[in-house]
Design an enzyme around this catalytic site. Structure first.
Site, PDB file in Angstrom:
ATOM      1  N   GLN A 262       0.821  -1.207   0.000  1.00  0.00           N
ATOM      2  CA  GLN A 262       0.000   0.000   0.000  1.00  0.00           C
ATOM      3  C   GLN A 262       0.855   1.257   0.000  1.00  0.00           C
ATOM      4  O   GLN A 262       0.469   2.286  -0.568  1.00  0.00           O
ATOM      5  CB  GLN A 262      -0.956  -0.021   1.193  1.00  0.00           C
ATOM      6  CG  GLN A 262      -1.987  -1.141   1.121  1.00  0.00           C
ATOM      7  CD  GLN A 262      -2.728  -1.181  -0.196  1.00  0.00           C
ATOM      8  OE1 GLN A 262      -3.446  -0.257  -0.555  1.00  0.00           O
ATOM      9  NE2 GLN A 262      -2.552  -2.272  -0.949  1.00  0.00           N
ATOM     10  N   HIS A 265       1.600   2.977  -3.387  1.00  0.00           N
ATOM     11  CA  HIS A 265       0.655   3.860  -4.074  1.00  0.00           C
ATOM     12  C   HIS A 265       1.145   5.297  -4.138  1.00  0.00           C
ATOM     13  O   HIS A 265       1.015   5.965  -5.165  1.00  0.00           O
ATOM     14  CB  HIS A 265      -0.700   3.841  -3.366  1.00  0.00           C
ATOM     15  CG  HIS A 265      -1.610   2.759  -3.818  1.00  0.00           C
ATOM     16  ND1 HIS A 265      -2.373   2.847  -4.947  1.00  0.00           N
ATOM     17  CD2 HIS A 265      -1.904   1.557  -3.264  1.00  0.00           C
ATOM     18  CE1 HIS A 265      -3.091   1.743  -5.100  1.00  0.00           C
ATOM     19  NE2 HIS A 265      -2.823   0.946  -4.090  1.00  0.00           N
ATOM     20  N   GLU A 331      -9.046   2.143   6.065  1.00  0.00           N
ATOM     21  CA  GLU A 331      -9.610   1.810   4.761  1.00  0.00           C
ATOM     22  C   GLU A 331      -9.505   0.299   4.535  1.00  0.00           C
ATOM     23  O   GLU A 331     -10.485  -0.363   4.181  1.00  0.00           O
ATOM     24  CB  GLU A 331      -8.854   2.569   3.681  1.00  0.00           C
ATOM     25  CG  GLU A 331      -9.301   2.237   2.264  1.00  0.00           C
ATOM     26  CD  GLU A 331      -8.400   2.825   1.204  1.00  0.00           C
ATOM     27  OE1 GLU A 331      -8.859   2.935   0.051  1.00  0.00           O
ATOM     28  OE2 GLU A 331      -7.238   3.159   1.512  1.00  0.00           O
ATOM     29  N   HIS A 332      -8.310  -0.234   4.707  1.00  0.00           N
ATOM     30  CA  HIS A 332      -8.066  -1.679   4.607  1.00  0.00           C
ATOM     31  C   HIS A 332      -7.536  -2.167   5.953  1.00  0.00           C
ATOM     32  O   HIS A 332      -6.559  -1.613   6.464  1.00  0.00           O
ATOM     33  CB  HIS A 332      -7.004  -2.005   3.553  1.00  0.00           C
ATOM     34  CG  HIS A 332      -7.223  -1.363   2.216  1.00  0.00           C
ATOM     35  ND1 HIS A 332      -6.573  -0.212   1.815  1.00  0.00           N
ATOM     36  CD2 HIS A 332      -8.008  -1.741   1.176  1.00  0.00           C
ATOM     37  CE1 HIS A 332      -6.954   0.100   0.594  1.00  0.00           C
ATOM     38  NE2 HIS A 332      -7.824  -0.803   0.171  1.00  0.00           N
ATOM     39  N   ASP A 365      -7.739  -5.453  -4.068  1.00  0.00           N
ATOM     40  CA  ASP A 365      -7.519  -4.405  -5.058  1.00  0.00           C
ATOM     41  C   ASP A 365      -7.925  -4.852  -6.452  1.00  0.00           C
ATOM     42  O   ASP A 365      -8.246  -4.016  -7.300  1.00  0.00           O
ATOM     43  CB  ASP A 365      -6.040  -4.000  -5.069  1.00  0.00           C
ATOM     44  CG  ASP A 365      -5.663  -3.121  -3.896  1.00  0.00           C
ATOM     45  OD1 ASP A 365      -6.558  -2.518  -3.279  1.00  0.00           O
ATOM     46  OD2 ASP A 365      -4.454  -3.049  -3.584  1.00  0.00           O
ATOM     47  N   HIS A 424     -52.045  22.275   7.805  1.00  0.00           N
ATOM     48  CA  HIS A 424     -51.711  20.885   7.545  1.00  0.00           C
ATOM     49  C   HIS A 424     -52.899  19.988   7.891  1.00  0.00           C
ATOM     50  O   HIS A 424     -53.238  19.060   7.144  1.00  0.00           O
ATOM     51  CB  HIS A 424     -50.495  20.460   8.383  1.00  0.00           C
ATOM     52  CG  HIS A 424     -49.177  20.895   7.824  1.00  0.00           C
ATOM     53  ND1 HIS A 424     -48.851  22.212   7.619  1.00  0.00           N
ATOM     54  CD2 HIS A 424     -48.087  20.168   7.422  1.00  0.00           C
ATOM     55  CE1 HIS A 424     -47.619  22.292   7.128  1.00  0.00           C
ATOM     56  NE2 HIS A 424     -47.133  21.063   6.995  1.00  0.00           N
TER      57      HIS A 424
END
Length: 434
Positions: A262, A265, A331-332, A365, A424
């Site tokens: 990761q 990235h 996230e992961h 992924d 109403h």
């Protein structure tokens, strides 16, 4: 290599918010980025295509005659696919489609009283713009993760955009090939905040969309924040992050490889290890020291692993590790423990959870079938990853008969009067006047 934070014997001293503040996290100032790009967004809103073309020339150093990709270039990209790559793409498409097909919701019909019915309809968004990154990492896989759930939801119009490559003036060939395999014909060679503005405001080439989805850098995120409300967005996604819960029995080489994967990235990517074993933490550091220099993107990886957003957190036991993981809301989240499946079911906050040594994030992924467009920056505490549901809107259809309305009319009038909204109530009572 990883900075180390020890919470042994102290974790109970911290509240949930204090614990979150202690954990490694990248600085992500979307408002500052928004200030920088607002003039560009305003220019595109006013001038349309010429402003987009100017932005592409400025930021991508590509002169475009038209923004939309010729369908022939998409067909050519598919034709050029080598068999192994085509098989990999198709495997990912098939598994994502299979996993996401179960998410399509049927309409729900509920009788709340004799003659009174509520139908919950799930209606897809009509037109969606899909953003696909093409910078440090060219993510053809993100086309699949965006488009397949949208197609299953029933979205009628899907437009894809991705930055042009300098040598071709087109998006990456892999991105074009996946678009071809998915039957996506409306593709644009535009990246960054200009692409978001193009989708939101429309140009003479591209009709405005109803929703924009897909990951991107901080400037793409800032642009999505700017146009939110004019259009829907999936989320404000930040740079990728991984957290790993590992005990003394974990394989240090596997843990290190996954942290590296990761970090590859982006220099701002986050890699966090949570462990109750100092020996395991030391072994992982040793593996990182050996492996990082041998990687293709070693400079980027080293920056990510040594940044403020990455680190090792040492805790007393796995119970404490679970608490840290829930506070971090990765996230992961990978779990490398002797009882990984049981630990996974205890986690409340994560974009996606990867169980055991044979379920690395890299699988998710690409070919697990799960979606890799996931909440970052702690947003997994309140948000989900991209899914079929992201493209559906629930609409209540209310249908009452005369007798069903009569049965509740007095209650409606009473409620309306209690809120000092007597008209109403009169809108109900008038229906029963002689």
């Amino acid at each position: 290599m990883l900075r180390r934070l020890s919470l042994q014997g102290t974790i109970t001293d911290y509240s949930a918010s204090e614990l979150r503040d202690l954990l490694p996290r990248a600085t992500f100032d979307v408002n500052a980025a928004l200030h920088q790009i607002q003039p560009l967004l305003d220019d595109i809103a006013q001038r349309g295509t010429p402003a987009v073309t100017d932005a592409v020339a400025r930021f991508d150093q590509v002169e475009l005659e038209r923004l939309r990709v010729d369908p022939a270039a998409i067909d050519a990209a598919v034709e050029k696919l080598e068999p192994a790559r085509r098989r990999a793409y198709q495997t990912a498409i098939d598994r994502v489609r299979q996993a996401h097909s179960a998410q399509r919701l049927p309409d729900i019909h509920t009788q709340v009283a004799p003659g009174g019915y509520i139908t919950e309809r799930y209606v897809p968004v009509n037109r969606v713009g899909l953003y696909v990154p093409g910078g440090l990492a060219v993510l053809a896989s993100s086309v699949i993760m965006n488009a397949v759930p949208a197609q299953i939801a029933g979205v009628e119009q899907l437009a894809v955009t991705s930055p042009p490559q300098k040598d071709t003036g087109l998006p990456d060939e892999g991105i074009l090939a996946v678009c071809g395999l998915l039957g996506l014909e409306e593709v644009y060679a535009v990246g960054g905040p200009a692409a978001v503005a193009m989708f939101a405001y429309g140009t003479d080439e591209c009709d405005p969309v109803d929703m924009i989805c897909g990951p991107g850098n901080i400037y793409v995120t800032a642009a999505k924040r700017a146009v939110r409300g004019l259009v829907g967005i999936d989320a404000e996604a930040g740079t990728t992050e991984i957290a790993i819960i590992a005990d003394a029995e974990a394989n240090a080489a596997h843990v290190a490889a996954d942290l590296i994967s990761q970090a590859e990235h982006d220099p701002a990517a986050a890699s966090v290890l949570i462990t109750d074993s100092v020996a395991l933490a030391d072994a992982v550091d040793n593996e990182l020291a050996k492996r990082v220099p041998l990687t293709k993107h070693h400079a980027r990886i080293h920056t990510a692993l040594t940044g403020e957003q990455s680190g090792t957190i040492v805790v007393d036991d796995i119970d404490a590790a679970v608490r840290v993981a829930d506070s971090y809301a990765a996230e992961h989240l990978e779990i490398h423990t002797v009882d990984a499946a049981d630990i996974a079911m205890r986690i409340r906050n994560a974009g996606a959870i990867f169980v055991g040594t044979y379920t690395p994030v890299s699988l998710g992924d690409y070919c697990a079938g799960s979606n890799h467009i996931l909440p970052t920056g702690g947003c997994a505490r309140h948000s989900s990853g991209l899914s079929v549901h992201s493209f559906l809107r629930g609409i209540h259809v209310v249908n009452y008969s005369q007798s069903a309305l009569a049965a509740v009319a007095e209650d409606v009038v009473t409620f309306a009067n209690s809120e000092d909204l007597p008209s109403h109530g009169e809108a109900v009572s008038v229906r029963f006047e002689a």
